[in-house]
Design a protein around this motif. Sequence first.
Motif, short mmCIF file in Angstrom:
data_model
loop_
_atom_site.label_atom_id
_atom_site.label_comp_id
_atom_site.label_asym_id
_atom_site.label_seq_id
_atom_site.Cartn_x
_atom_site.Cartn_y
_atom_site.Cartn_z
N GLN A 37 0.94 -1.14 -0.11
CA GLN A 37 0.09 -0.10 -0.08
C GLN A 37 0.65 1.47 -0.03
OE1 GLN A 37 -3.08 -0.77 -0.58
NE2 GLN A 37 -2.07 -3.18 -0.14
N TYR A 50 1.07 4.19 -3.02
CA TYR A 50 0.95 5.46 -2.66
C TYR A 50 2.15 6.28 -3.48
CZ TYR A 50 -0.66 9.47 -0.49
OH TYR A 50 -1.25 11.09 -0.01
N GLU A 100 2.41 9.00 -6.03
CA GLU A 100 2.88 10.42 -5.79
C GLU A 100 4.24 11.00 -6.53
OE1 GLU A 100 4.01 12.49 -1.50
OE2 GLU A 100 5.14 10.80 -2.02
N ILE A 140 -4.64 11.54 -3.93
CA ILE A 140 -4.05 10.17 -4.38
C ILE A 140 -4.98 9.26 -3.60
CG2 ILE A 140 -1.97 8.99 -4.17
CD1 ILE A 140 -0.39 11.37 -4.38
N ASP A 200 -6.03 6.79 -1.06
CA ASP A 200 -5.28 6.31 0.35
C ASP A 200 -5.68 4.90 0.63
OD1 ASP A 200 -4.50 7.98 3.49
OD2 ASP A 200 -3.55 6.31 2.48
N ARG A 204 -3.37 3.21 2.35
CA ARG A 204 -2.50 2.84 3.36
C ARG A 204 -3.27 2.15 4.82
NH1 ARG A 204 0.74 8.12 2.84
NH2 ARG A 204 -1.40 9.06 3.24
N SER A 247 0.72 8.79 7.69
CA SER A 247 1.18 9.70 6.43
C SER A 247 2.43 10.15 6.82
CB SER A 247 0.09 10.34 5.91
OG SER A 247 0.05 11.62 6.61
N TYR A 295 4.77 6.20 6.63
CA TYR A 295 4.97 6.26 5.21
C TYR A 295 6.29 6.98 4.80
CZ TYR A 295 4.65 8.17 0.36
OH TYR A 295 4.54 8.38 -0.80
#
Lengths: 357, 434
Positions: A155, A159, A163, A172, A174, A176, A322, A326
């Motif tokens: 995931q 993303y 990006e 975008i 999401d 995640r 995030s 991430y």
Amino acid sequence: TSEGPQVIPSYSSSAMSEAVVPDAMVSPAVGGPYGEKASGPGVDFSYVGIDAILEQMRRKAMKQGFELNIMVVGQSGLGKSTLMNTLFKSKVSRKSVQATAQEKIPKTIEIKSISHDIEEKGVRMKLTVIDTPGFGDQINNENCWRPIMKFINDQYEAYLQEEININRKKRIPDSRVHCCIYFIPPTGHCLRPLDVEFMRRLSKVVNIVPVIAKADTLTLEERDFFKKKIREELRANGIDVYPQKEFDEDAEDRMINEKIREMIPFAVVGSDQEYQVNGRRLLGRKTKWGTIEVENIAHCEFAYLRDLLIRTHMQNIKDITSSIHYEMYRVRRLNENNTVVAHANGMPEHHLAAHEM
Amino acid sequence: MEILTNSHTPPHTCNNSGEGARAVPLAGHVGFDSMPDQLVNKSVNHGFCFNILCVGETGLGKSTLMDTLFNTKFEGEPTQHNQPGVTLKSNTYELQESNVRLKLTVVNTVGFGDQINKEDSYKSIVEFIDAQFEAYLQEELKIKRTLHSYHDTRIHACLYFIAPTGHSLKSLDLVTMKKLDSKVNIIPIVAKSDAISKSELAKFKIKITSELVSNGVQIYQFPTDDESVAEINSTMNSHLPFAVVGSTEEVKIGNKMVKARQYPWGTVQVENENHCDFVKLREMLIRVNMEDLREQTHTRHYELYRRCKLEEMGFKDTDPDSKPFSLQETYEAKRNEFMGELQKKEEEMRQMFVQRVKEKEAELKEAEKELHEKFDRLKKLHQDEKKKVEDKRKSLDDELNMFKQKKTAAELLQNQAQQAGGSTTLKRDKERKK
């Protein structure tokens, strides 16, 4: 069908109490700020209207809706689906069908992701529940965290790919995993090696919220003992579950989060059945010796879990995913191609290794 | 019931909030209706930032308007008219209203329209806007980045001040706005509009709007897609460009102090909608659309810049099975290349410098040598002269001596001759006597 933006009274903290004059902006018919207002008494001429941006943000959020992706991990039969359904008061998760003797237990862990659109008071949310049937069910459970780890990293990868596109989407999507609820079986003793291993590895890449499943089999003393033991073991193994100490932003945060940290793991009971208790219809589990009320904090800690996950810390959970998890993945991924740059950026080794399976 | 892995399934829901998601009713209060509040609270803690660029000729009241809009006294003295080019001066202020903290940056174009040759006036503005986008892009491309605490300096709104001539747009205005419309949200306003009468103003506005349209200038349109503000925004769109008057001085009207400009023939009240559109501007810019301005800047203008820049640097979107992160890699490679070039240039410059130093040194040495030689020559000359003089003196001395000798010899001879002559005389005398 959407109503206009409202200031939701039950959640206005003191910070919001002095909120803006929203009426002034909804429509001119409400005697807006033009002309007439100038002659009224008590009109503040020094009011610029900067705080109107809060209302603008709220409007935008209402229009865009929210996304939330929750993963549930635990052995079969711990009530994962029921808990999800209880949390979101709807059938968002499907209970796994009992395998008959003919059907084999799956040899691998599946990852099943189901999305639902839910709406409450004009707020729309796309909820995705990611189920992991088969986890911990085999005889040999070595590396059972691998497929889950891979899914989470996939995931992040998806993303990241979007990006870095040149032509990328406005928003975008999401997917995640924001939060992973780990179900601990209510043995009452301590964590099993599988629990420790899983949480140790995954707490580095995702927010883990451990819960004691089917807590109605423990008495209060047993529950407290178990919780204390679990907390000790987590500490001893260096496992940082949500809310992580190192991400507390300020003293206020720390205070609130410390209280939560003293209570985890939450001992929960799930139910999607309603019973009549004292003249009210409540969610609960009816047994011969009494009815366990799910939302009663004297009975179990479901309400705390719900409040944490949904009513107070949902945004924070998403933010940590995030801006920390991430970003760590991204750094590691980008450094893969530039080991020289890694050293230049001075990334500490354990961060880089965090995403190793 | 759909089972999804990472891919999508055929959409079958009318909600536009995602593919493959089924709408499900809730049996009770869950509590996620607090999400907007949670989001807002987070933003409040974080603070907001808003950046306004004021473009317009000197003396159109840009600073005064900013002061009036935000109810504070921002700047120092008004700028001079003799700037050689257009420079951009930016100032950041921290404002607070109830619990909202705003980091406001006001950028002013200094010297715009003052030059004799205005062909390049728009360039420094475009460069500035691009520089802010570039800074954000750099941060976004970094490996270790801190986007959530990055101070966003991208221009969210550009207030273009049109001089109140009453006729039409100046060509400088058209050219500048055309260059800026794809980079920033332009809100044109007629400055110092108390100089125009109401009827002239209406004609002026129509002229301006039609000129903008016929030249294809895209000014910012207040968004009309959200029902709660669609009506007011579309009304306002028809009032563009706003005719504003700014003033920080207060005048007593009735029993109130209001912001106004006082003339012998009357008082122009800033916040009176019959007098000017200031209230409309404030309403649109701050109270209704500030967030949308920020969003448009990020999702439209910045994305366009980013796309162009990356394409210019030679990237294109890779297809799924080619190597990922060629963007990052190539970027790093390019950066290294650039650094390498930079280093090479530095080396070259250093070499050149060393060379020059050497040359200079050589020159100086030459000069020194020459000087030495000259000195030697002079010295020799001097010695020669001295010797000559010595010689001459010697010979003079010799002559003198010789002369002396001759003199003495001559004298002696004369004496002898005299004596002999005397005796001869005597002798002769004696002879005579005899």
